[in-house]
Design a protein around this motif. Structure first.
Motif, mmCIF file in Angstrom:
data_model
loop_
_atom_site.group_PDB
_atom_site.id
_atom_site.type_symbol
_atom_site.label_atom_id
_atom_site.label_comp_id
_atom_site.label_asym_id
_atom_site.label_seq_id
_atom_site.Cartn_x
_atom_site.Cartn_y
_atom_site.Cartn_z
ATOM 1 N N UNK A 114 0.832 -1.204 0.000
ATOM 2 C CA UNK A 114 0.000 0.000 0.000
ATOM 3 C C UNK A 114 0.870 1.259 0.000
ATOM 4 N N UNK A 115 1.821 1.325 0.943
ATOM 5 C CA UNK A 115 2.662 2.511 1.049
ATOM 6 C C UNK A 115 3.558 2.647 -0.179
ATOM 7 N N UNK A 116 4.168 1.541 -0.627
ATOM 8 C CA UNK A 116 5.092 1.680 -1.751
ATOM 9 C C UNK A 116 4.320 2.045 -3.025
ATOM 10 N N UNK A 117 3.083 1.593 -3.139
ATOM 11 C CA UNK A 117 2.257 1.981 -4.292
ATOM 12 C C UNK A 117 2.030 3.484 -4.316
ATOM 13 N N UNK A 118 1.672 4.046 -3.175
ATOM 14 C CA UNK A 118 1.451 5.503 -3.101
ATOM 15 C C UNK A 118 2.761 6.244 -3.380
ATOM 16 N N UNK A 119 3.853 5.727 -2.812
ATOM 17 C CA UNK A 119 5.142 6.412 -2.963
ATOM 18 C C UNK A 119 5.583 6.433 -4.430
ATOM 19 N N UNK A 120 5.333 5.307 -5.121
ATOM 20 C CA UNK A 120 5.689 5.241 -6.544
ATOM 21 C C UNK A 120 4.916 6.299 -7.334
ATOM 22 N N UNK A 121 3.609 6.385 -7.063
ATOM 23 C CA UNK A 121 2.782 7.368 -7.790
ATOM 24 C C UNK A 121 3.269 8.788 -7.500
ATOM 25 N N UNK A 122 3.605 9.055 -6.225
ATOM 26 C CA UNK A 122 4.054 10.407 -5.857
ATOM 27 C C UNK A 122 5.355 10.755 -6.559
ATOM 28 N N UNK A 123 6.261 9.769 -6.665
ATOM 29 C CA UNK A 123 7.552 10.006 -7.310
ATOM 30 C C UNK A 123 7.359 10.266 -8.795
ATOM 31 N N UNK A 124 6.537 9.419 -9.428
ATOM 32 C CA UNK A 124 6.301 9.568 -10.867
ATOM 33 C C UNK A 124 5.772 10.952 -11.198
ATOM 34 N N UNK A 125 4.865 11.452 -10.361
ATOM 35 C CA UNK A 125 4.244 12.758 -10.635
ATOM 36 C C UNK A 125 4.976 13.902 -9.925
ATOM 37 N N UNK A 126 6.104 13.580 -9.311
ATOM 38 C CA UNK A 126 6.912 14.584 -8.593
ATOM 39 C C UNK A 126 6.067 15.425 -7.635
ATOM 40 N N UNK A 127 5.388 14.734 -6.757
ATOM 41 C CA UNK A 127 4.565 15.394 -5.745
ATOM 42 C C UNK A 127 5.476 16.109 -4.746
ATOM 43 N N UNK A 128 5.394 17.445 -4.627
ATOM 44 C CA UNK A 128 6.392 18.164 -3.810
ATOM 45 C C UNK A 128 6.492 17.699 -2.342
ATOM 46 N N UNK A 129 5.379 17.478 -1.632
ATOM 47 C CA UNK A 129 5.559 17.069 -0.221
ATOM 48 C C UNK A 129 5.824 15.576 -0.041
ATOM 49 N N UNK A 130 6.356 14.930 -1.091
ATOM 50 C CA UNK A 130 6.648 13.498 -1.015
ATOM 51 C C UNK A 130 7.438 13.091 0.238
ATOM 52 N N UNK A 131 8.535 13.801 0.582
ATOM 53 C CA UNK A 131 9.330 13.352 1.736
ATOM 54 C C UNK A 131 8.517 13.342 3.040
#
Ligand SMILES: [Fe+2]
Length: 140
Positions: free
Chosen positions: A55-72
């Protein structure tokens, strides 16, 4: 037991589905804890750990792909929650302490999930679904 109405809905159906699956697993664990079924609790806790990692890695992958600024920040909450879950599972396997597991599964984890969905996941889903990120409002 968590109720579906307690789960905040976000702007992405796939994320809502994953959250619902997680809630169902948590409720199954609560049931097994009430039944004092050690074996079932262990199997379900392993399933929850696996589900959470995915679940978490799925969300993290999507955030990285779309360069979501508050990712960290979002990933930081995931890492902390996952570390806690790993400790809970390890302690359960050592001690089989129903009372402390009941507190985590019945209170700590549901409270974390609702708070996390309401904040991090809501902002992330809005951004990924094409809406505004918290940083596109000109305030940061
Ligand atoms: Fe998340």
């Amino acid at each position: 037991m968590m109720r579906q109405e307690e789960l905040p809905m976000v702007a992405m159906a796939a994320m809502n589905d994953t959250h619902l699956e997680e809630m169902i697993l948590i409720n199954k664990i609560s049931e097994a804890v009430e039944q004092k079924d050690e074996e079932k609790v262990t199997v379900l806790l392993d399933a929850l750990l696996e589900h959470t990692i995915e679940h978490f890695s799925g969300e993290e992958k999507m955030m990285c792909q779309k360069r979501f600024p508050p990712y960290p920040m979002h990933k930081g909450e995931h890492d902390q929650a996952l570390a806690e879950l790993r400790i809970v599972v390890a302690l359960w396997k050592e001690q089989h302490d129903f009372a402390s597991l009941a507190r985590y599964i019945g209170e700590t984890l549901p409270q974390w999930i609702v708070q996390h969905i309401r904040t991090m996941d809501t902002a992330t889903a809005n951004f990924l679904a094409g809406g505004a990120s918290p940083c596109s409002s000109g305030r940061c």
